[in-house]
Scaffold this active site. Structure first.
Site, PDB file in Angstrom:
ATOM      1  N   SER A 138       0.846  -1.193   0.000  1.00  0.00           N
ATOM      2  CA  SER A 138       0.000   0.000   0.000  1.00  0.00           C
ATOM      3  C   SER A 138       0.877   1.237   0.000  1.00  0.00           C
ATOM      4  O   SER A 138       2.004   1.214   0.527  1.00  0.00           O
ATOM      5  CB  SER A 138      -0.908   0.015   1.237  1.00  0.00           C
ATOM      6  OG  SER A 138      -1.552   1.273   1.383  1.00  0.00           O
ATOM      7  N   TYR A 151      -1.353   1.025  10.902  1.00  0.00           N
ATOM      8  CA  TYR A 151      -1.567   0.329   9.628  1.00  0.00           C
ATOM      9  C   TYR A 151      -0.407   0.589   8.672  1.00  0.00           C
ATOM     10  O   TYR A 151       0.122  -0.336   8.046  1.00  0.00           O
ATOM     11  CB  TYR A 151      -2.879   0.792   9.011  1.00  0.00           C
ATOM     12  CG  TYR A 151      -3.186   0.199   7.660  1.00  0.00           C
ATOM     13  CD1 TYR A 151      -3.676  -1.099   7.550  1.00  0.00           C
ATOM     14  CD2 TYR A 151      -2.989   0.930   6.491  1.00  0.00           C
ATOM     15  CE1 TYR A 151      -3.964  -1.654   6.304  1.00  0.00           C
ATOM     16  CE2 TYR A 151      -3.277   0.382   5.243  1.00  0.00           C
ATOM     17  CZ  TYR A 151      -3.759  -0.910   5.155  1.00  0.00           C
ATOM     18  OH  TYR A 151      -4.042  -1.445   3.918  1.00  0.00           O
TER      19      TYR A 151
END
Length: 245
Positions: A138, A151
């Protein structure tokens, strides 16, 4: 377009409910894949994929059971041409601040479990002498932001691991493709306001399969995010910490 992927007959998707993962599988079936293994947690009825589909139980946190998943997948379909590591969870930073144990558990899924399956996949692909491991990273890991640093830090670790694993596999006939999407509009982000340069699971899948066929080691989705983060990485921290998301 040059096709470095070769013939694909078998696919193993770890995280069989993943919207992105399933879209990649559908595209690979369209390119000729005929046997698919979906590794998923809990009871699951697979969607129609136009191929022979097997479902295996898979728990990301049961790292001691990961090896058996690969063993069973090979028993079911033979050599694994493409392995997709697509599972993960997205919690809010506020929730993690309030519950550090939950933060640690989610990091174990988003990073530690991928290390486990990545090493198992590497062993299988190296022994075969061919195959590609697709790891969904990501942009959140490209430079970690205060808005979602738990995250983001897990994704940063995953990205670094995938790069090192690809280097370790060099010359073996196996390889790793790292996929770095930006904000993806789907179930995981439902209720959140899309960020600039957002994409859909289908768009991420299309970019992934193109990268597979091109023999790329990484792909940003959309492609423009690559140069954008090339610049953002250079921002002084005093400016970076002001970024809202």
């Amino acid at each position: 377009m040059k096709n470095a992927l070769g013939a694909v007959d078998t696919v193993l998707l770890l995280g069989g409910r993943s919207e992105i993962g399933l879209e990649i599988v559908k595209l690979l079936v369209g390119l000729g894949a005929s046997r698919v293994v979906l590794a998923v947690r809990g009871e699951y009825t697979p969607p129609a994929l136009g191929a022979e589909v097997h479902v295996l139980p898979f728990d990301a946190l049961d790292v001691h059971g990961h090896g058996a998943v690969f063993t069973k997948a090979v028993e079911l379909v033979g050599d694994l041409d493409v392995v997709i590591s697509a599972f993960g969870v997205l919690g809010s930073q506020a929730d993690y601040d309030a519950d550090p144990a939950a933060a640690a558990a989610d990091v174990a899924v988003n990073y530690g479990a991928h290390v486990s399956v990545g090493l198992h996949a590497a062993r299988v692909l190296r022994e075969q002498g061919h195959g590609t491991l697709v790891m969904l990273s990501s942009v959140a890991g490209a430079r970690v932001r205060k808005a979602n640093f738990v995250y983001g830090s897990a994704k940063a670790g995953l990205d670094g691991f995938a790069q090192g694993l690809d280097d370790a596999l060099h010359g073996s006939g196996a390889r790793v493709l790292i996929v770095r999407p930006g904000f993806v509009i789907g179930r995981m982000t439902e209720g959140l306001t899309p960020a600039p340069l957002s994409s859909t699971p289908r768009q991420v899948a299309l970019a992934t399969v193109r990268a597979l066929r091109e023999g790329a080691s990484s792909v940003w989705v959309p492609r423009a995010l690559g140069p954008v983060f090339g610049v953002l990485r250079l921002l002084p921290r005093a400016l970076w910490r002001r970024m809202p998301r």
